[in-house]
Design an enzyme around this catalytic site. Structure first.
Site, PDB file in Angstrom:
ATOM      1  N   ASP A  32       3.258   9.467  -0.760  1.00 50.64           N
ATOM      2  CA  ASP A  32       2.103   8.711  -0.279  1.00 50.64           C
ATOM      3  C   ASP A  32       1.791   7.614  -1.290  1.00 50.64           C
ATOM      4  O   ASP A  32       1.765   7.890  -2.497  1.00 50.64           O
ATOM      5  CB  ASP A  32       0.880   9.650  -0.156  1.00 50.64           C
ATOM      6  CG  ASP A  32      -0.057   9.258   0.973  1.00 50.64           C
ATOM      7  OD1 ASP A  32      -0.059   8.077   1.347  1.00 50.64           O
ATOM      8  OD2 ASP A  32      -0.787  10.144   1.470  1.00 50.64           O
ATOM      9  N   HIS A  58       0.810  -1.227   0.000  1.00 53.67           N
ATOM     10  CA  HIS A  58       0.000   0.000   0.000  1.00 53.67           C
ATOM     11  C   HIS A  58       0.841   1.273   0.000  1.00 53.67           C
ATOM     12  O   HIS A  58       0.303   2.370  -0.130  1.00 53.67           O
ATOM     13  CB  HIS A  58      -0.933   0.001   1.217  1.00 53.67           C
ATOM     14  CG  HIS A  58      -2.025  -1.016   1.119  1.00 53.67           C
ATOM     15  ND1 HIS A  58      -3.328  -0.700   0.829  1.00 53.67           N
ATOM     16  CD2 HIS A  58      -1.994  -2.366   1.234  1.00 53.67           C
ATOM     17  CE1 HIS A  58      -4.054  -1.798   0.784  1.00 53.67           C
ATOM     18  NE2 HIS A  58      -3.272  -2.830   1.034  1.00 53.67           N
TER      19      HIS A  58
HETATM   20  O1  LIG Z   1      -2.551   0.798  10.854  1.00 52.75           O
HETATM   21  P1  LIG Z   1      -1.886   2.133  11.119  1.00 52.75           P
HETATM   22  O2  LIG Z   1      -0.441   1.986  11.498  1.00 52.75           O
HETATM   23  O3  LIG Z   1      -2.674   2.965  12.094  1.00 52.75           O
HETATM   24  O4  LIG Z   1      -1.918   2.988   9.752  1.00 52.75           O
HETATM   25  C1  LIG Z   1      -3.064   3.138   8.899  1.00 52.75           C
HETATM   26  C2  LIG Z   1      -2.784   2.644   7.484  1.00 52.75           C
HETATM   27  O5  LIG Z   1      -1.852   3.539   6.894  1.00 52.75           O
HETATM   28  C3  LIG Z   1      -1.225   3.178   5.647  1.00 52.75           C
HETATM   29  O6  LIG Z   1      -2.096   3.423   4.532  1.00 52.75           O
HETATM   30  C4  LIG Z   1      -1.704   3.195   3.166  1.00 52.75           C
HETATM   31  O7  LIG Z   1      -2.751   2.563   2.487  1.00 52.75           O
HETATM   32  C5  LIG Z   1      -3.748   3.399   1.892  1.00 52.75           C
HETATM   33  C6  LIG Z   1      -4.749   2.497   1.171  1.00 52.75           C
HETATM   34  O8  LIG Z   1      -4.103   1.735   0.180  1.00 52.75           O
HETATM   35  C7  LIG Z   1      -3.089   4.381   0.937  1.00 52.75           C
HETATM   36  O9  LIG Z   1      -4.077   5.213   0.330  1.00 52.75           O
HETATM   37  C8  LIG Z   1      -2.091   5.233   1.699  1.00 52.75           C
HETATM   38  O10 LIG Z   1      -1.388   6.071   0.795  1.00 52.75           O
HETATM   39  C9  LIG Z   1      -1.074   4.355   2.430  1.00 52.75           C
HETATM   40  O11 LIG Z   1      -0.288   5.168   3.301  1.00 52.75           O
HETATM   41  C10 LIG Z   1      -0.696   1.763   5.744  1.00 52.75           C
HETATM   42  O12 LIG Z   1      -0.100   1.357   4.532  1.00 52.75           O
HETATM   43  C11 LIG Z   1      -1.734   0.775   6.201  1.00 52.75           C
HETATM   44  O13 LIG Z   1      -1.150  -0.523   6.360  1.00 52.75           O
HETATM   45  C12 LIG Z   1      -2.242   1.238   7.560  1.00 52.75           C
HETATM   46  O14 LIG Z   1      -3.282   0.365   7.987  1.00 52.75           O
HETATM   47  O1  UDP Z   2     -10.753  11.439  11.036  1.00 50.60           O
HETATM   48  C1  UDP Z   2     -10.567  10.670  10.107  1.00 50.60           C
HETATM   49  C2  UDP Z   2      -9.410  10.745   9.269  1.00 50.60           C
HETATM   50  C3  UDP Z   2      -9.286   9.838   8.228  1.00 50.60           C
HETATM   51  N1  UDP Z   2     -10.232   8.877   8.031  1.00 50.60           N
HETATM   52  C4  UDP Z   2     -10.122   7.949   6.883  1.00 50.60           C
HETATM   53  O2  UDP Z   2      -8.842   7.367   6.818  1.00 50.60           O
HETATM   54  C5  UDP Z   2      -8.514   7.100   5.460  1.00 50.60           C
HETATM   55  C6  UDP Z   2      -7.120   7.632   5.194  1.00 50.60           C
HETATM   56  O3  UDP Z   2      -6.637   7.006   4.044  1.00 50.60           O
HETATM   57  P1  UDP Z   2      -5.443   7.598   3.188  1.00 50.60           P
HETATM   58  O4  UDP Z   2      -5.233   6.679   2.057  1.00 50.60           O
HETATM   59  O5  UDP Z   2      -5.722   9.009   2.812  1.00 50.60           O
HETATM   60  O6  UDP Z   2      -4.181   7.611   4.167  1.00 50.60           O
HETATM   61  P2  UDP Z   2      -3.579   6.554   5.231  1.00 50.60           P
HETATM   62  O7  UDP Z   2      -4.000   7.057   6.563  1.00 50.60           O
HETATM   63  O8  UDP Z   2      -4.128   5.197   4.908  1.00 50.60           O
HETATM   64  O9  UDP Z   2      -2.102   6.663   5.037  1.00 50.60           O
HETATM   65  C7  UDP Z   2      -9.580   7.760   4.593  1.00 50.60           C
HETATM   66  O10 UDP Z   2     -10.495   6.785   4.124  1.00 50.60           O
HETATM   67  C8  UDP Z   2     -10.264   8.718   5.573  1.00 50.60           C
HETATM   68  O11 UDP Z   2     -11.628   8.954   5.309  1.00 50.60           O
HETATM   69  C9  UDP Z   2     -11.344   8.774   8.847  1.00 50.60           C
HETATM   70  O12 UDP Z   2     -12.201   7.904   8.649  1.00 50.60           O
HETATM   71  N2  UDP Z   2     -11.482   9.687   9.863  1.00 50.60           N
END
Ligand SMILES: O=P(O)(O)OC[C@H]1O[C@H](O[C@H]2O[C@H](CO)[C@@H](O)[C@H](O)[C@H]2O)[C@H](O)[C@@H](O)[C@@H]1O
Ligand code: UDP
Length: 469
Positions: free
Chosen positions: A366, A158
């Site tokens: 990202d 991701h």
């Molecule tokens: O589980 P956390 O450590 O709290 O973090 C939340 C997720 O963040 C990352 O998100 C990535 O995946 C998104 C969906 O494909 C993408 O849009 C975003 O750019 C990425 O940063 C992480 O890769 C996930 O594993 C986490 O669950």
């Molecule tokens: O207060 C918040 C902030 C973020 N999100 C969700 O978290 C996801 C963030 O995904 P993104 O790919 O932008 O970044 P990541 O946190 O996975 O790196 C999106 O679906 C947002 O709608 C949410 O539900 N509540």
């Protein structure tokens, strides 16, 4: 139909779209994918246990069966906070300066991946497709093969894959990639990350990459491809039409008191470019004082990975920066930045996005960025807002009609804010129409189907030439 076994670090039991609190992009995407497929989502419960037992907690909620294990304190420390979030996350986001290399982290990472392999193996039946997610579990495919698993196994990453020159700063980098080459399919968010991976395999491991995307190394064949993830468009639009979303819209509109709202929504993570974003907004306020008083920036930033020191540092830095900017520009009846450290449901976010004239999404790097896609989906077709998007987010490849910016340049982002605020309605509609089409058509369902089709492999008896086409 084959069952699907999804494995990811964290299994957050899917919540309803109108539930409180933040959910990461992966959780949101996987809930949608599993709802339609028979199968199991396996991973860490997020809970700590005194001694690891491997006990599986099976549940069925919101149409998804989950199986979770608890981890020991040392596991969480070395695997999740350590190797995943102090080593791989910064390195894969090109932040070699923040990357920590500790042997204990690497050992803990492999130990937890072995534990995952032990726990998930008994759940898998011969025809199941196994789909592993993200940087926490890169070697898991190899450890499953070591246990005799011959199923089709795929990995989706991701986050970005770094350029070879950065990646080789990781001790034992060959071992990590050699383990990955035990998958049948490896998916990346964009061609850029795919090309970096292929470059590494060719230059450092001496493997070959064919035009059809097949990577060959040491007798193994792996399909490596880009599969850009999308949002669950139908589910998000249903949330956007809910009473919760309408109330959130009214709440923000009335509190903005006629001012144009610029919105940012990000986990509190240094990769999201929040410090640079505040600096750019400061520059906009300073250089466009006539426009500034009609604007307010709402930055929603729920805390993330709070046990990791770099995340504590970014939180302190941002508090100081917001205080400094507000101190320099605020008036008795106006504060330029509303900086909020709490999470909101997607339904509330949908209302906030729609009430905002500008979506400011400026990560330094990202994998995709689903917030950018949600902002587009939530807009009023007759009077849409403008998306300002970092060219370094995976989403920029699909959302080319956003105002694409270099997030490191406060001048460029400050100018883009000014352009967005004064953009004529016709231009806003034209740009939005092109973007919303991709957000709607390239959604999470298309992403899942695309990956699962690749994971199933070519139909039995297909001739190799057809299969490659
Ligand atoms: O589980 P956390 O450590 O709290 O973090 C939340 C997720 O963040 C990352 O998100 C990535 O995946 C998104 C969906 O494909 C993408 O849009 C975003 O750019 C990425 O940063 C992480 O890769 C996930 O594993 C986490 O669950
Ligand atoms: O207060 C918040 C902030 C973020 N999100 C969700 O978290 C996801 C963030 O995904 P993104 O790919 O932008 O970044 P990541 O946190 O996975 O790196 C999106 O679906 C947002 O709608 C949410 O539900 N509540």
């Amino acid at each position: 139909m084959n069952r699907l076994i999804v494995v990811s670090n964290r299994v957050s039991v899917p919540k309803a779209a109108d539930s409180k609190g933040a959910q990461g992009g992966l959780a949101v995407a996987l809930a949608a994918a599993l709802r339609e497929h028979r199968g199991i989502w396996f991973g860490w419960s997020g809970n700590e246990t005194e001694t690891f037992t491997g006990h599986l907690n099976m549940q069925r909620q919101h149409g998804v069966t989950t199986a979770t294990i608890d981890l020991e304190h040392q596991d969480i420390d070395e695997y999740y906070n350590g190797y995943a979030n102090r080593t791989l996350w910064p390195l894969f986001h090109y932040r070699v300066d923040l990357t920590e290399y500790e042997r204990s982290f690497g050992a803990g990472y492999e130990r937890v991946n072995q534990r995952f392999a032990d726990s998930v193996t008994p759940l898998v039946e011969p025809d199941d497709l196994v789909w592993i997610h993200d940087y926490h579990l890169l070697p898991l495919g190899k450890f499953l093969r070591d246990r005799g698993m011959n199923n089709r196994i795929g990995l989706f990453l991701h986050i970005p894959w770094p350029p070879t020159r950065l990646f080789v700063s990781l001790p034992f980098h060959e071992r990590l990639v050699e383990h990955m080459l035990h998958y049948d399919v490896i998916g990346f968010q964009s061609r850029e990350w795919l090309e970096s991976f292929n470059h590494y395999v060719e230059k450092e491991l001496g493997g070959t990459v064919s035009d059809d995307g097949t990577v060959e190394w040491n007798g193994r064949r792996v399909v490596a491809r880009a599969f850009p993830i999308g949002i669950d468009y139908a589910e998000f639009m249903a949330a956007a039409e809910s009473d919760i979303a309408k109330r959130a819209f009214e709440r923000l509109k009335s509190s903005a008191d006629g001012k144009k709202v610029i919105i940012g929504v990000d986990r509190l993570d240094y990769s999201k470019g929040l410090v640079e974003r505040f600096e750019s907004y400061h520059r906009f306020l300073t250089e466009h004082p006539e426009a500034a008083k009609d604007v307010v920036l709402l930055q929603i930033a729920p805390p993330s990975r709070e046990d990791v020191n770099t995340y504590q540092d970014i939180r302190n830095t941002l508090e100081q920066s917001a205080g400094h900017i507000n101190g320099a520009h605020a008036d008795v009846d106006w504060v330029p930045i509303r900086y909020v450290n709490q999470g909101y449901s997607r339904a509330e976010l949908a209302g906030f996005y729609r009430a905002s004239r500008v979506g400011l999404v400026t990560p330094l790097r990202d994998g995709m960025n689903l917030v950018a896609k949600e902002y587009v989906a939530a807009q009023d077709p007759e009077d849409p807002g403008v998306l300002i998007l970092s060219r370094f987010a995976g989403a920029a490849l699909q959302l080319a009609e956003a105002l694409l910016v270099n997030p490191h340049s406060s001048e460029e982002v400050g100018d883009a804010i000014n352009t967005a605020l004064s953009m004529p309605r016709e231009e806003r509609i034209r740009r939005w129409q092109s973007m919303v089409q991709s957000v709607r058509d390239e959604d999470v369902i298309a992403w899942r189907d695309d990956f699962v089709t690749a994971l199933k492999g070519p139909p039995a008896n297909a001739n190799p030439r057809q299969a490659a086409a």
